[in-house]
Design a protein around this motif. Structure first.
Motif, PDB file in Angstrom:
ATOM      1  N   GLU A 174      27.137   0.825 -75.413  1.00  0.00           N
ATOM      2  CA  GLU A 174      27.792   2.077 -75.047  1.00  0.00           C
ATOM      3  C   GLU A 174      28.620   1.830 -73.786  1.00  0.00           C
ATOM      4  O   GLU A 174      28.147   1.212 -72.823  1.00  0.00           O
ATOM      5  CB  GLU A 174      26.752   3.167 -74.789  1.00  0.00           C
ATOM      6  CG  GLU A 174      25.842   3.456 -75.970  1.00  0.00           C
ATOM      7  CD  GLU A 174      26.585   4.025 -77.166  1.00  0.00           C
ATOM      8  OE1 GLU A 174      27.727   4.526 -76.974  1.00  0.00           O
ATOM      9  OE2 GLU A 174      26.056   3.956 -78.287  1.00  0.00           O
ATOM     10  N   THR A 175      29.864   2.296 -73.799  1.00  0.00           N
ATOM     11  CA  THR A 175      30.768   2.054 -72.672  1.00  0.00           C
ATOM     12  C   THR A 175      31.252   3.359 -72.072  1.00  0.00           C
ATOM     13  O   THR A 175      31.178   4.418 -72.691  1.00  0.00           O
ATOM     14  CB  THR A 175      31.996   1.241 -73.122  1.00  0.00           C
ATOM     15  OG1 THR A 175      32.701   1.976 -74.148  1.00  0.00           O
ATOM     16  CG2 THR A 175      31.589  -0.115 -73.669  1.00  0.00           C
ATOM     17  N   SER A 176      31.729   3.250 -70.863  1.00  0.00           N
ATOM     18  CA  SER A 176      32.326   4.402 -70.185  1.00  0.00           C
ATOM     19  C   SER A 176      33.702   3.990 -69.652  1.00  0.00           C
ATOM     20  O   SER A 176      33.783   3.109 -68.794  1.00  0.00           O
ATOM     21  CB  SER A 176      31.431   4.869 -69.038  1.00  0.00           C
ATOM     22  OG  SER A 176      32.030   5.967 -68.355  1.00  0.00           O
ATOM     23  N   SER A 220      23.222   0.804 -69.589  1.00  0.00           N
ATOM     24  CA  SER A 220      24.150   1.628 -70.356  1.00  0.00           C
ATOM     25  C   SER A 220      24.475   2.913 -69.587  1.00  0.00           C
ATOM     26  O   SER A 220      23.602   3.483 -68.922  1.00  0.00           O
ATOM     27  CB  SER A 220      23.530   1.966 -71.711  1.00  0.00           C
ATOM     28  OG  SER A 220      24.409   2.697 -72.504  1.00  0.00           O
ATOM     29  N   PRO A 221      25.738   3.401 -69.635  1.00  0.00           N
ATOM     30  CA  PRO A 221      26.903   2.804 -70.291  1.00  0.00           C
ATOM     31  C   PRO A 221      27.474   1.645 -69.479  1.00  0.00           C
ATOM     32  O   PRO A 221      27.484   1.696 -68.246  1.00  0.00           O
ATOM     33  CB  PRO A 221      27.890   3.966 -70.378  1.00  0.00           C
ATOM     34  CG  PRO A 221      27.552   4.834 -69.204  1.00  0.00           C
ATOM     35  CD  PRO A 221      26.064   4.734 -69.048  1.00  0.00           C
ATOM     36  N   VAL A 222      27.955   0.627 -70.177  1.00  0.00           N
ATOM     37  CA  VAL A 222      28.466  -0.576 -69.530  1.00  0.00           C
ATOM     38  C   VAL A 222      29.917  -0.343 -69.113  1.00  0.00           C
ATOM     39  O   VAL A 222      30.710   0.219 -69.868  1.00  0.00           O
ATOM     40  CB  VAL A 222      28.383  -1.784 -70.483  1.00  0.00           C
ATOM     41  CG1 VAL A 222      28.803  -3.066 -69.758  1.00  0.00           C
ATOM     42  CG2 VAL A 222      26.982  -1.917 -71.044  1.00  0.00           C
ATOM     43  N   SER A 223      30.260  -0.778 -67.918  1.00  0.00           N
ATOM     44  CA  SER A 223      31.646  -0.654 -67.458  1.00  0.00           C
ATOM     45  C   SER A 223      32.490  -1.778 -68.034  1.00  0.00           C
ATOM     46  O   SER A 223      31.983  -2.841 -68.385  1.00  0.00           O
ATOM     47  CB  SER A 223      31.709  -0.712 -65.924  1.00  0.00           C
ATOM     48  OG  SER A 223      31.385  -2.013 -65.466  1.00  0.00           O
ATOM     49  N   PHE A 224      33.789  -1.540 -68.122  1.00  0.00           N
ATOM     50  CA  PHE A 224      34.685  -2.571 -68.627  1.00  0.00           C
ATOM     51  C   PHE A 224      34.773  -3.752 -67.655  1.00  0.00           C
ATOM     52  O   PHE A 224      35.001  -4.888 -68.069  1.00  0.00           O
ATOM     53  CB  PHE A 224      36.068  -1.988 -68.902  1.00  0.00           C
ATOM     54  CG  PHE A 224      36.094  -1.056 -70.078  1.00  0.00           C
ATOM     55  CD1 PHE A 224      35.928  -1.547 -71.363  1.00  0.00           C
ATOM     56  CD2 PHE A 224      36.262   0.310 -69.906  1.00  0.00           C
ATOM     57  CE1 PHE A 224      35.922  -0.695 -72.456  1.00  0.00           C
ATOM     58  CE2 PHE A 224      36.268   1.162 -70.992  1.00  0.00           C
ATOM     59  CZ  PHE A 224      36.093   0.662 -72.278  1.00  0.00           C
ATOM     60  N   LEU A 244      31.999  -5.970 -68.656  1.00  0.00           N
ATOM     61  CA  LEU A 244      32.235  -6.637 -69.930  1.00  0.00           C
ATOM     62  C   LEU A 244      33.175  -7.821 -69.790  1.00  0.00           C
ATOM     63  O   LEU A 244      33.156  -8.728 -70.639  1.00  0.00           O
ATOM     64  CB  LEU A 244      32.807  -5.644 -70.947  1.00  0.00           C
ATOM     65  CG  LEU A 244      31.839  -4.578 -71.464  1.00  0.00           C
ATOM     66  CD1 LEU A 244      32.549  -3.656 -72.440  1.00  0.00           C
ATOM     67  CD2 LEU A 244      30.635  -5.230 -72.142  1.00  0.00           C
TER      68      LEU A 244
END
Length: 317
Positions: free
Chosen positions: A259-261, A181-185, A188
């Motif tokens: 959680e994403t960034s 975390s944070p996971v990148s797009f 994903l």
């Protein structure tokens, strides 16, 4: 000669945007609606609509007359109600909500509001936001509670009351996504994306935002929010949910928040209503809806279940 029928027809054409929709609302033919507008223009000596456009766009003279028309119709309504007793007056409001409202704060609101205002009957419709908005445009609903619809704010005669900004978040079955975390797009994109269909307002906004981040369209759709939770809990993919609402029972369903960034944007939910002769009633109702709106707590999730879930969460930390 100037008549109330002409003013009422004028207001309906403005609020609904076309002569056709006004004729349906008034239960009259389009030729009757056109005739009343022509008679109104002759009586006032004013050009009310710009005929060079396909939609019923007001001229400057039409804008000035619209305010006076509202005031005149409201005054006429009050005159006709002078001999009515307050306890015999029942106001009917056709109102539409999305599934998220129905799963959270709507049951409590209806219970309390029915007691507070026995003089108002709410006819409730639960559907996808795009369907509700179309019914609102067609005059089938007086007020709708839906995610922000940008084109609605450009329409004359449409009023909006912000109810709440809803925080959104990606979720997946626990252990499905192993990235830190944070996971990148980009990370994903390795997982199937499940979302609500095109009739969902928040899904439309979120999917458009995700496409700007470089993510591809969803692989699977499910219009029902609880069905969507079930698909994600079964490990069929990842999805975007109203964070605080689903978080209440996410652990019991084996879900985790990703959680994403950057983080996902919030979605604004609004009460939209027509500013006609009943605008004061709709304004009061919209404010009451704003005070009740809480998209974070599922109505079926008991305090006992919440305490047990939070206890289990703390034990696992």
């Amino acid at each position: 000669m100037l008549t109330l029928k002409q003013l009422e027809t004028f207001v309906q054409v403005v609020e609904l945007g076309t002569f056709e929709r006004a004729s349906q609302r008034l239960n009259a033919t389009q030729s009757t609606v056109s005739k009343r507008i022509s008679e109104l223009e002759q009586a006032t000596g004013l050009p009310l609509f710009d005929r060079s456009r396909r939609s019923a766009r007001l001229t400057e003279e039409g804008e000035r007359l619209l305010e006076l028309a509202y005031a005149t119709l409201e005054g006429a309504k009050q005159i006709l109600e002078l001999n009515e007793k307050p306890d015999r007056t029942l106001h009917r409001v056709r109102i539409g909500f999305t599934e998220l409202a129905a799963l959270t704060w709507l049951p409590g609101f209806l219970r309390d509001y029915t007691t507070e205002r026995p003089d108002i009957r709410l006819d409730i419709t639960i559907d996808m936001s795009r369907t509700l908005y179309q019914q609102f445009q067609d005059g089938e609903l007086d007020l709708v509670v839906i995610p922000q619809v940008p084109e609605a704010f450009a329409q004359p005669g449409v009023e909006a009351q912000l109810l709440e900004e809803v925080e959104m978040a990606f979720m997946a079955r626990e252990g499905l996504v192993g990235d830190p975390s944070p996971v990148s797009f980009r990370a994903l994109e390795r997982y199937p994306l499940i979302s609500q269909g095109k009739r969902s307002g928040f899904a439309h906004d979120i999917n458009r935002w995700l496409s700007h981040q470089g993510m591809t369209a969803s692989n699977l759709t499910a219009d029902n929010l609880l069905a969507l939770v079930g698909l994600v809990a079964a490990g069929r993919g990842i999805s975007v949910f109203p964070k605080l609402c689903v978080q209440r029972f996410a652990r019991e369903q084996g879900l985790e928040i990703l959680e994403t960034s950057p983080p996902l944007p919030t979605i604004g939910y609004y009460a939209l209503y027509h500013g006609g002769v009943r605008i004061s009633l709709f304004e009061e109702l919209a404010l009451r809806l704003a005070s009740a709106a809480d998209f974070t707590s599922p109505f079926f999730f008991s305090e006992h279940s919440l305490s047990r879930s939070e206890s289990h969460s703390s034990e696992g930390m």
